[in-house]
Design a protein around this motif. Structure first.
Motif, PDB file in Angstrom:
ATOM      1  N   GLY A 161      13.558  -9.357  -5.854  1.00  0.00           N
ATOM      2  CA  GLY A 161      13.577  -8.606  -4.603  1.00  0.00           C
ATOM      3  C   GLY A 161      13.560  -7.124  -4.904  1.00  0.00           C
ATOM      4  N   LEU A 162      14.600  -6.668  -5.604  1.00  0.00           N
ATOM      5  CA  LEU A 162      14.690  -5.302  -6.107  1.00  0.00           C
ATOM      6  C   LEU A 162      14.571  -5.358  -7.625  1.00  0.00           C
ATOM      7  CD1 LEU A 162      15.361  -2.277  -6.076  1.00  0.00           C
ATOM      8  CD2 LEU A 162      17.783  -2.894  -5.903  1.00  0.00           C
ATOM      9  N   PHE A 163      13.495  -4.783  -8.156  1.00  0.00           N
ATOM     10  CA  PHE A 163      13.329  -4.719  -9.610  1.00  0.00           C
ATOM     11  C   PHE A 163      14.237  -3.610 -10.143  1.00  0.00           C
ATOM     12  CE2 PHE A 163       9.514  -6.855  -8.221  1.00  0.00           C
ATOM     13  CZ  PHE A 163       9.276  -7.790  -9.219  1.00  0.00           C
ATOM     14  N   PRO A 164      15.191  -3.959 -11.022  1.00  0.00           N
ATOM     15  CA  PRO A 164      16.268  -3.021 -11.334  1.00  0.00           C
ATOM     16  C   PRO A 164      15.918  -1.889 -12.288  1.00  0.00           C
ATOM     17  CG  PRO A 164      16.558  -5.053 -12.570  1.00  0.00           C
ATOM     18  CD  PRO A 164      15.407  -5.285 -11.635  1.00  0.00           C
ATOM     19  N   ILE A 165      14.947  -2.089 -13.188  1.00  0.00           N
ATOM     20  CA  ILE A 165      14.688  -1.052 -14.175  1.00  0.00           C
ATOM     21  C   ILE A 165      14.089   0.193 -13.524  1.00  0.00           C
ATOM     22  CG2 ILE A 165      13.342  -0.430 -16.223  1.00  0.00           C
ATOM     23  CD1 ILE A 165      15.749  -2.168 -16.802  1.00  0.00           C
ATOM     24  N   ARG A 166      13.086   0.015 -12.695  1.00  0.00           N
ATOM     25  CA  ARG A 166      12.427   1.158 -12.053  1.00  0.00           C
ATOM     26  C   ARG A 166      12.751   1.275 -10.566  1.00  0.00           C
ATOM     27  NH1 ARG A 166       8.643   3.494 -15.434  1.00  0.00           N
ATOM     28  NH2 ARG A 166       8.141   2.275 -17.304  1.00  0.00           N
ATOM     29  N   ALA A 167      13.702   0.485 -10.095  1.00  0.00           N
ATOM     30  CA  ALA A 167      14.152   0.560  -8.696  1.00  0.00           C
ATOM     31  C   ALA A 167      12.984   0.422  -7.721  1.00  0.00           C
ATOM     32  CB  ALA A 167      14.909   1.855  -8.437  1.00  0.00           C
ATOM     33  N   LYS A 168      12.265  -0.682  -7.873  1.00  0.00           N
ATOM     34  CA  LYS A 168      11.105  -0.929  -7.023  1.00  0.00           C
ATOM     35  C   LYS A 168      11.336  -2.177  -6.187  1.00  0.00           C
ATOM     36  CE  LYS A 168       6.053  -1.071  -7.356  1.00  0.00           C
ATOM     37  NZ  LYS A 168       4.898  -0.990  -8.302  1.00  0.00           N
ATOM     38  N   ILE A 169      11.087  -2.060  -4.892  1.00  0.00           N
ATOM     39  CA  ILE A 169      11.236  -3.204  -3.995  1.00  0.00           C
ATOM     40  C   ILE A 169       9.892  -3.928  -3.881  1.00  0.00           C
ATOM     41  CG2 ILE A 169      11.652  -3.884  -1.597  1.00  0.00           C
ATOM     42  CD1 ILE A 169      13.733  -1.695  -1.422  1.00  0.00           C
ATOM     43  N   ALA A 170       9.927  -5.240  -4.040  1.00  0.00           N
ATOM     44  CA  ALA A 170       8.706  -6.041  -3.960  1.00  0.00           C
ATOM     45  C   ALA A 170       8.112  -5.955  -2.553  1.00  0.00           C
ATOM     46  CB  ALA A 170       9.007  -7.496  -4.307  1.00  0.00           C
ATOM     47  N   PRO A 171       6.781  -6.042  -2.430  1.00  0.00           N
ATOM     48  CA  PRO A 171       6.120  -5.989  -1.111  1.00  0.00           C
ATOM     49  C   PRO A 171       6.264  -7.318  -0.371  1.00  0.00           C
ATOM     50  CG  PRO A 171       4.489  -6.254  -2.835  1.00  0.00           C
ATOM     51  CD  PRO A 171       5.809  -6.082  -3.540  1.00  0.00           C
ATOM     52  N   LEU A 172       7.485  -7.615   0.028  1.00  0.00           N
ATOM     53  CA  LEU A 172       7.791  -8.942   0.571  1.00  0.00           C
ATOM     54  C   LEU A 172       7.175  -9.181   1.945  1.00  0.00           C
ATOM     55  CD1 LEU A 172      11.526  -9.191  -0.551  1.00  0.00           C
ATOM     56  CD2 LEU A 172       9.487 -10.088  -1.698  1.00  0.00           C
ATOM     57  N   GLU A 173       6.906  -8.122   2.688  1.00  0.00           N
ATOM     58  CA  GLU A 173       6.237  -8.311   3.980  1.00  0.00           C
ATOM     59  C   GLU A 173       4.875  -8.980   3.774  1.00  0.00           C
ATOM     60  OE1 GLU A 173       8.089  -4.060   4.205  1.00  0.00           O
ATOM     61  OE2 GLU A 173       7.101  -5.330   2.708  1.00  0.00           O
ATOM     62  N   THR A 174       4.135  -8.505   2.773  1.00  0.00           N
ATOM     63  CA  THR A 174       2.816  -9.101   2.494  1.00  0.00           C
ATOM     64  C   THR A 174       2.971 -10.508   1.938  1.00  0.00           C
ATOM     65  OG1 THR A 174       1.911  -6.908   2.041  1.00  0.00           O
ATOM     66  CG2 THR A 174       0.656  -8.798   1.236  1.00  0.00           C
ATOM     67  N   TYR A 175       3.988 -10.729   1.087  1.00  0.00           N
ATOM     68  CA  TYR A 175       4.205 -12.069   0.540  1.00  0.00           C
ATOM     69  C   TYR A 175       4.477 -13.070   1.662  1.00  0.00           C
ATOM     70  CZ  TYR A 175       4.764  -9.754  -4.028  1.00  0.00           C
ATOM     71  OH  TYR A 175       4.578  -9.011  -5.167  1.00  0.00           O
ATOM     72  N   LEU A 176       5.279 -12.664   2.631  1.00  0.00           N
ATOM     73  CA  LEU A 176       5.566 -13.566   3.750  1.00  0.00           C
ATOM     74  C   LEU A 176       4.318 -13.819   4.581  1.00  0.00           C
ATOM     75  CD1 LEU A 176       7.437 -15.228   5.495  1.00  0.00           C
ATOM     76  CD2 LEU A 176       8.163 -13.128   6.653  1.00  0.00           C
ATOM     77  N   GLU A 177       3.526 -12.784   4.793  1.00  0.00           N
ATOM     78  CA  GLU A 177       2.268 -12.958   5.531  1.00  0.00           C
ATOM     79  C   GLU A 177       1.355 -13.957   4.826  1.00  0.00           C
ATOM     80  OE1 GLU A 177      -1.644 -10.256   6.765  1.00  0.00           O
ATOM     81  OE2 GLU A 177       0.232  -9.270   6.183  1.00  0.00           O
ATOM     82  N   LEU A 178       1.260 -13.837   3.515  1.00  0.00           N
ATOM     83  CA  LEU A 178       0.417 -14.766   2.754  1.00  0.00           C
ATOM     84  C   LEU A 178       1.003 -16.177   2.769  1.00  0.00           C
ATOM     85  CD1 LEU A 178      -0.385 -12.440  -0.281  1.00  0.00           C
ATOM     86  CD2 LEU A 178      -2.014 -13.258   1.445  1.00  0.00           C
ATOM     87  N   ALA A 179       2.328 -16.276   2.689  1.00  0.00           N
ATOM     88  CA  ALA A 179       2.963 -17.591   2.768  1.00  0.00           C
ATOM     89  C   ALA A 179       2.680 -18.247   4.113  1.00  0.00           C
ATOM     90  CB  ALA A 179       4.466 -17.462   2.546  1.00  0.00           C
ATOM     91  N   ASN A 180       2.705 -17.480   5.178  1.00  0.00           N
ATOM     92  CA  ASN A 180       2.375 -18.015   6.500  1.00  0.00           C
ATOM     93  C   ASN A 180       0.926 -18.495   6.537  1.00  0.00           C
ATOM     94  OD1 ASN A 180       4.840 -17.686   7.882  1.00  0.00           O
ATOM     95  ND2 ASN A 180       4.439 -15.515   8.228  1.00  0.00           N
ATOM     96  N   ASN A 181       0.039 -17.714   5.938  1.00  0.00           N
ATOM     97  CA  ASN A 181      -1.392 -18.066   5.966  1.00  0.00           C
ATOM     98  C   ASN A 181      -1.685 -19.355   5.213  1.00  0.00           C
ATOM     99  OD1 ASN A 181      -1.851 -15.721   7.379  1.00  0.00           O
ATOM    100  ND2 ASN A 181      -2.616 -14.557   5.628  1.00  0.00           N
ATOM    101  N   TYR A 182      -0.923 -19.607   4.150  1.00  0.00           N
ATOM    102  CA  TYR A 182      -1.200 -20.766   3.295  1.00  0.00           C
ATOM    103  C   TYR A 182      -0.145 -21.868   3.412  1.00  0.00           C
ATOM    104  CZ  TYR A 182      -4.823 -18.122   0.798  1.00  0.00           C
ATOM    105  OH  TYR A 182      -5.962 -17.415   0.453  1.00  0.00           O
ATOM    106  N   ASP A 183       0.705 -21.791   4.437  1.00  0.00           N
ATOM    107  CA  ASP A 183       1.774 -22.780   4.625  1.00  0.00           C
ATOM    108  C   ASP A 183       2.666 -22.855   3.386  1.00  0.00           C
ATOM    109  OD1 ASP A 183       3.298 -24.686   5.948  1.00  0.00           O
ATOM    110  OD2 ASP A 183       2.070 -26.361   5.213  1.00  0.00           O
ATOM    111  N   GLY A 184       2.974 -21.690   2.810  1.00  0.00           N
ATOM    112  CA  GLY A 184       3.761 -21.640   1.594  1.00  0.00           C
ATOM    113  C   GLY A 184       5.165 -21.119   1.815  1.00  0.00           C
ATOM    114  N   THR A 185       5.825 -20.773   0.717  1.00  0.00           N
ATOM    115  CA  THR A 185       7.194 -20.260   0.753  1.00  0.00           C
ATOM    116  C   THR A 185       7.297 -19.056  -0.188  1.00  0.00           C
ATOM    117  OG1 THR A 185       7.841 -21.806  -0.988  1.00  0.00           O
ATOM    118  CG2 THR A 185       8.263 -22.483   1.278  1.00  0.00           C
ATOM    119  N   VAL A 186       8.368 -18.286  -0.001  1.00  0.00           N
ATOM    120  CA  VAL A 186       8.659 -17.133  -0.849  1.00  0.00           C
ATOM    121  C   VAL A 186      10.061 -17.302  -1.417  1.00  0.00           C
ATOM    122  CG1 VAL A 186       8.948 -14.619  -0.956  1.00  0.00           C
ATOM    123  CG2 VAL A 186       7.199 -15.625   0.555  1.00  0.00           C
ATOM    124  N   TRP A 187      10.189 -17.105  -2.721  1.00  0.00           N
ATOM    125  CA  TRP A 187      11.495 -17.123  -3.381  1.00  0.00           C
ATOM    126  C   TRP A 187      11.711 -15.790  -4.080  1.00  0.00           C
ATOM    127  CZ3 TRP A 187      15.869 -20.046  -4.101  1.00  0.00           C
ATOM    128  CH2 TRP A 187      16.714 -19.654  -5.139  1.00  0.00           C
TER     129      TRP A 187
END
Length: 372
Positions: A161-187
């Protein structure tokens, strides 16, 4: 040979490293609850009452009132139907991904190639194809989804979720959008996000205002909450699958001291949102001060600043110069740091502006000395 740093005593804003007291800007104890008197008291009382641990699996006679209570407390904290407590945060990715596989929620795993070691290992324990995509690269992920998914197949998109070394937040909004498009899940592995992100400290999903039954996460109590052990919150059916899985049934019960301190850590973080607000304020102040000495960093509330001023030799000199001045920051050579490593500063809610000023003054002097 890489230097060895040994802590002697509590870690806090001032910490003894290799026998010398330093102003300390490292680690992951964002609220310094790991040395909080109430957590230490809870751990001590639990040990005196219950002993070290039950010496058996929870699937046999390894349950205790503390273990049941911490799971109820975690479910309340994350506002979910249920939660499960594991002996370590490292195990959450293994247990969580295996449970999602057993529930037949996906066919192929798509994993950020910068994800934590435990998430990579968790993905490899599942008997499903594993495809890596470039770090936080949504276009590369989209291409690989199109390339590898056959009609009707569902992806599991996995990332920190939060990458700790460089303090970067994953683009989870897009991941969820793609999961919705493909009937998938996000972990996500949200070890560093929980406690410090979101209005209620529920982590990266809350920070990004994301809610969906397709979103899953694992976390730890060993960072913001000052204790130890892994936590997976979620729907009752999913959590029950974890309880019946090999990680839960095959591992010994967590130590009672860890469970008791975890309960208290969850309570303190839940009851004192001002700690989170102070952490955010300190993060913004640190970054303001870093920019004043020429180090570019984003203006946000993430309590981590990472930078690479030159090569490994230069960074080693800067790190050593700070230590000679009684200031300890991290010279990290860890996943995500690059071949030469990276200088990394972590600010706590308990740091004062005076301490932050001292850090940046000493750092500015060191950089002027070693960077032409």
């Amino acid at each position: 040979m890489k230097p060895q740093y040994i802590i002697d005593g509590f870690t806090g804003t001032e910490t003894i490293v290799n026998g010398k007291k330093y102003l300390y800007f490292a680690g992951t104890g964002y609220f310094q609850l790991n040395s909080h008197p109430e957590l230490i008291k809870a751990a001590s009382e639990a040990t005196l009452k219950y002993g070290i641990a039950t010496a058996t699996s929870r699937a046999i006679t390894g349950n205790s009132h503390l273990l049941i209570e911490i799971e109820k407390k975690a479910a309340d904290f994350f506002n979910t139907e249920d939660a499960v407590y594991l002996p370590s945060g490292y195990l959450t990715n293994i247990a969580g991904l295996q449970a999602l596989s057993e529930l037949n929620t996906f066919d192929i795993i798509f994993l950020d190639d910068g994800a934590h070691y435990s998430l990579c290992e968790g993905a490899r324990t599942v008997d499903k194809p594993l495809i890596f995509f470039n770090h936080c690269d949504t276009e590369d992920l989209k291409q690989k989804l199109e390339q590898h998914l056959q009609p009707g197949q569902r992806p599991l998109i996995a990332s920190d979720g939060l990458f700790p070394i460089r303090a970067k937040i994953a683009p989870l909004e897009t991941y969820l959008e793609l999961a919705n498009n493909y009937d998938g899940t996000v972990w996500i592995d949200d070890a560093h996000g929980v406690g410090i992100l979101g209005e209620n400290g529920r982590g990266t999903y809350e920070h990004l205002a994301l809610e969906s039954p397709r979103l899953y996460m694992g976390a730890t109590l060993s960072k913001a909450f000052g204790a130890y052990g892994g936590i997976i919150p979620g729907a009752a059916r999913f959590i029950q699958q974890i309880r019946s899985g090999s990680v839960m049934t095959g591992s010994s019960s967590p130590m009672h001291a860890a469970a008791a301190s975890g309960i208290k850590g969850l309570e303190i973080v839940q009851q004192h949102p001002e700690m989170r607000e102070k952490l955010w304020a300190n993060a913004r102040y640190l970054k303001e001060r870093m920019r004043s000495i020429g180090i570019q960093t984003e203006d946000n509330e993430l309590p981590i600043v990472a930078f690479s001023p030159g090569n490994m030799e230069t960074m080693t000199k800067i790190h050593q110069a700070l230590m000679e001045e009684g200031v300890y920051i991290q010279f990290a050579n860890y996943k995500g740091s690059g071949n030469d490593g990276i200088l990394r500063i972590v600010v706590f809610s308990t740091h004062t502006q005076k301490q932050i000023n001292l850090l940046t003054e000493k750092l500015g002097s060191a950089m002027r000395k070693f960077i032409s």
